[in-house]
Design a protein around this motif. Structure first.
Motif, PDB file in Angstrom:
ATOM      1  N   ARG A  94      -3.811  -0.913  -8.424  1.00  0.00           N
ATOM      2  CA  ARG A  94      -5.017  -0.100  -8.501  1.00  0.00           C
ATOM      3  C   ARG A  94      -4.838   1.056  -7.539  1.00  0.00           C
ATOM      4  NH1 ARG A  94      -9.633   0.597  -5.573  1.00  0.00           N
ATOM      5  NH2 ARG A  94     -11.393   1.416  -6.742  1.00  0.00           N
ATOM      6  N   ALA A  95      -5.000   2.271  -8.049  1.00  0.00           N
ATOM      7  CA  ALA A  95      -4.847   3.466  -7.235  1.00  0.00           C
ATOM      8  C   ALA A  95      -6.143   4.257  -7.254  1.00  0.00           C
ATOM      9  CB  ALA A  95      -3.707   4.330  -7.765  1.00  0.00           C
ATOM     10  N   ALA A  96      -6.675   4.528  -6.081  1.00  0.00           N
ATOM     11  CA  ALA A  96      -7.852   5.386  -5.954  1.00  0.00           C
ATOM     12  C   ALA A  96      -7.357   6.821  -5.804  1.00  0.00           C
ATOM     13  CB  ALA A  96      -8.684   4.970  -4.753  1.00  0.00           C
ATOM     14  N   MET A  97      -7.959   7.719  -6.580  1.00  0.00           N
ATOM     15  CA  MET A  97      -7.587   9.137  -6.547  1.00  0.00           C
ATOM     16  C   MET A  97      -8.718   9.927  -5.892  1.00  0.00           C
ATOM     17  SD  MET A  97      -6.226   9.509 -10.480  1.00  0.00           S
ATOM     18  CE  MET A  97      -6.470  11.253 -10.400  1.00  0.00           C
ATOM     19  N   SER A  98      -8.337  10.869  -5.004  1.00  0.00           N
ATOM     20  CA  SER A  98      -9.354  11.691  -4.352  1.00  0.00           C
ATOM     21  C   SER A  98      -8.811  13.088  -4.082  1.00  0.00           C
ATOM     22  CB  SER A  98      -9.821  11.047  -3.045  1.00  0.00           C
ATOM     23  OG  SER A  98      -8.746  10.957  -2.133  1.00  0.00           O
ATOM     24  N   LYS A  99      -9.739  14.000  -3.900  1.00  0.00           N
ATOM     25  CA  LYS A  99      -9.398  15.368  -3.514  1.00  0.00           C
ATOM     26  C   LYS A  99     -10.467  15.813  -2.518  1.00  0.00           C
ATOM     27  CE  LYS A  99      -8.233  19.937  -5.289  1.00  0.00           C
ATOM     28  NZ  LYS A  99      -7.018  20.072  -4.494  1.00  0.00           N
ATOM     29  N   LEU A 133     -12.243  10.785  -7.194  1.00  0.00           N
ATOM     30  CA  LEU A 133     -12.175  11.334  -8.547  1.00  0.00           C
ATOM     31  C   LEU A 133     -12.136  10.255  -9.618  1.00  0.00           C
ATOM     32  CD1 LEU A 133      -9.474  14.093  -7.944  1.00  0.00           C
ATOM     33  CD2 LEU A 133     -11.962  14.362  -7.949  1.00  0.00           C
ATOM     34  N   GLY A 134     -11.505   9.129  -9.301  1.00  0.00           N
ATOM     35  CA  GLY A 134     -11.344   8.065 -10.280  1.00  0.00           C
ATOM     36  C   GLY A 134     -10.273   7.107  -9.820  1.00  0.00           C
ATOM     37  N   ASP A 135      -9.879   6.224 -10.738  1.00  0.00           N
ATOM     38  CA  ASP A 135      -8.902   5.188 -10.417  1.00  0.00           C
ATOM     39  C   ASP A 135      -7.878   5.063 -11.535  1.00  0.00           C
ATOM     40  OD1 ASP A 135     -10.129   3.978  -7.941  1.00  0.00           O
ATOM     41  OD2 ASP A 135     -11.797   3.779  -9.350  1.00  0.00           O
ATOM     42  N   ASP A 138      -3.616  19.239  -6.067  1.00  0.00           N
ATOM     43  CA  ASP A 138      -2.959  18.263  -5.210  1.00  0.00           C
ATOM     44  C   ASP A 138      -3.958  17.136  -4.968  1.00  0.00           C
ATOM     45  OD1 ASP A 138      -0.763  19.875  -5.166  1.00  0.00           O
ATOM     46  OD2 ASP A 138      -0.980  20.515  -3.086  1.00  0.00           O
ATOM     47  N   VAL A 139      -3.655  15.956  -5.511  1.00  0.00           N
ATOM     48  CA  VAL A 139      -4.582  14.822  -5.496  1.00  0.00           C
ATOM     49  C   VAL A 139      -3.985  13.693  -4.667  1.00  0.00           C
ATOM     50  CG1 VAL A 139      -5.740  13.112  -6.961  1.00  0.00           C
ATOM     51  CG2 VAL A 139      -5.482  15.469  -7.768  1.00  0.00           C
ATOM     52  N   GLN A 140      -4.797  13.126  -3.784  1.00  0.00           N
ATOM     53  CA  GLN A 140      -4.335  12.028  -2.944  1.00  0.00           C
ATOM     54  C   GLN A 140      -4.489  10.706  -3.699  1.00  0.00           C
ATOM     55  OE1 GLN A 140      -6.439  14.582  -1.515  1.00  0.00           O
ATOM     56  NE2 GLN A 140      -4.423  15.443  -1.072  1.00  0.00           N
ATOM     57  N   ARG A 160       0.874  -1.177   0.000  1.00  0.00           N
ATOM     58  CA  ARG A 160       0.000   0.000   0.000  1.00  0.00           C
ATOM     59  C   ARG A 160       0.904   1.217   0.000  1.00  0.00           C
ATOM     60  NH1 ARG A 160      -4.927   1.584   4.115  1.00  0.00           N
ATOM     61  NH2 ARG A 160      -5.952   3.003   2.630  1.00  0.00           N
ATOM     62  N   TRP A 161       0.670   2.084  -0.980  1.00  0.00           N
ATOM     63  CA  TRP A 161       1.529   3.242  -1.226  1.00  0.00           C
ATOM     64  C   TRP A 161       0.618   4.461  -1.226  1.00  0.00           C
ATOM     65  CZ3 TRP A 161       6.457   3.891  -0.897  1.00  0.00           C
ATOM     66  CH2 TRP A 161       7.174   4.778  -1.693  1.00  0.00           C
ATOM     67  N   ARG A 162       0.801   5.392  -0.279  1.00  0.00           N
ATOM     68  CA  ARG A 162      -0.067   6.570  -0.172  1.00  0.00           C
ATOM     69  C   ARG A 162       0.757   7.842  -0.305  1.00  0.00           C
ATOM     70  NH1 ARG A 162      -3.683   4.825   4.939  1.00  0.00           N
ATOM     71  NH2 ARG A 162      -1.803   3.726   5.507  1.00  0.00           N
ATOM     72  N   TYR A 163       0.207   8.763  -1.107  1.00  0.00           N
ATOM     73  CA  TYR A 163       0.929  10.010  -1.359  1.00  0.00           C
ATOM     74  C   TYR A 163      -0.008  11.039  -1.980  1.00  0.00           C
ATOM     75  CZ  TYR A 163       1.167   7.849  -5.981  1.00  0.00           C
ATOM     76  OH  TYR A 163       0.850   7.224  -7.156  1.00  0.00           O
ATOM     77  N   THR A 164       0.477  12.276  -2.016  1.00  0.00           N
ATOM     78  CA  THR A 164      -0.236  13.367  -2.681  1.00  0.00           C
ATOM     79  C   THR A 164       0.585  13.764  -3.900  1.00  0.00           C
ATOM     80  OG1 THR A 164      -1.183  14.145  -0.608  1.00  0.00           O
ATOM     81  CG2 THR A 164      -1.116  15.719  -2.431  1.00  0.00           C
TER      82      THR A 164
END
Length: 180
Positions: free
Chosen positions: A160-165, A170-172, A142-144, A127-131
């Motif tokens: 698979r990366a989930a994108m959010s703000k 926002l999408g994947d 700046d998207v998480q 699991r890799w988390r970043y902005t």
């Protein structure tokens, strides 16, 4: 009256606990027994290629791309060079500077990453988390990113990366890595 209020309070606590439990997602340790074991220093060492898509929140494919990757490691320090070519011809380059900080723990930096990326691995999963600072229609967002990577075998890893703000999905981004 107090008994009725107490029963009502208990019901609300139960509903709240169930709602919070429903929000809890998988944890990296859930994959600790899965094989093959993922070691970023091994998998992201040498040349790789990845094919991916960006889908909006409705699931529609908005962009397709191919990434040529080259990873090099010296001990616990690594560099991962990513060269993207999008289906519309646009090109992009990102260079990650990675560090293994402990067993199953990684940090990463890149020029378009805000602060530090945090990674945790167990079994075949990371699991890799970043902005990420993205250019969108002439402005910068700046998207998480919440990335999950799964090593399928010595050559293939799925991502698979989930994108959010602001907590809004926002999408994947979906990728398939291949290591020859």
């Amino acid at each position: 009256m107090n008994t009725t209020l107490l029963a009502l309070g208990r019901r609300w606590l139960l509903i709240l606990a169930l709602a919070l439990a429903g929000c809890a997602g998988p944890q990296v340790q859930d994959y600790a027994r899965e094989t093959p074991a993922l070691d970023l220093r091994d998998y992201f060492n040498g040349n790789l290629v990845a094919h991916g898509v960006f889908t909006d929140r409705s699931g529609a494919v908005k962009r397709r791309f191919v990434v040529q990757l080259k990873g090099t490691w010296q001990g616990d320090q690594g560099v991962l060079e990513e060269d993207f070519v999008y289906s519309d011809g646009e090109k992009e380059r990102r260079v990650w500077r990675l560090q293994r900080t402990a067993e199953g723990r990684y940090i990463g930096r890149a020029d378009d990453v805000v602060g530090e990326a945090q990674g945790e691995s167990a079994g075949n999963a990371l699991r890799w988390r970043y902005t990420l600072r993205l250019k969108v229609d002439g402005s910068t967002w700046d998207v998480q990113f919440d990335d999950w990577m799964y090593l399928m075998d010595r050559q293939v890893m799925l991502n698979r990366a989930a994108m959010s703000k602001f907590g809004i999905h926002l999408g994947d981004v979906t990728l398939s890595f291949y290591k020859p």
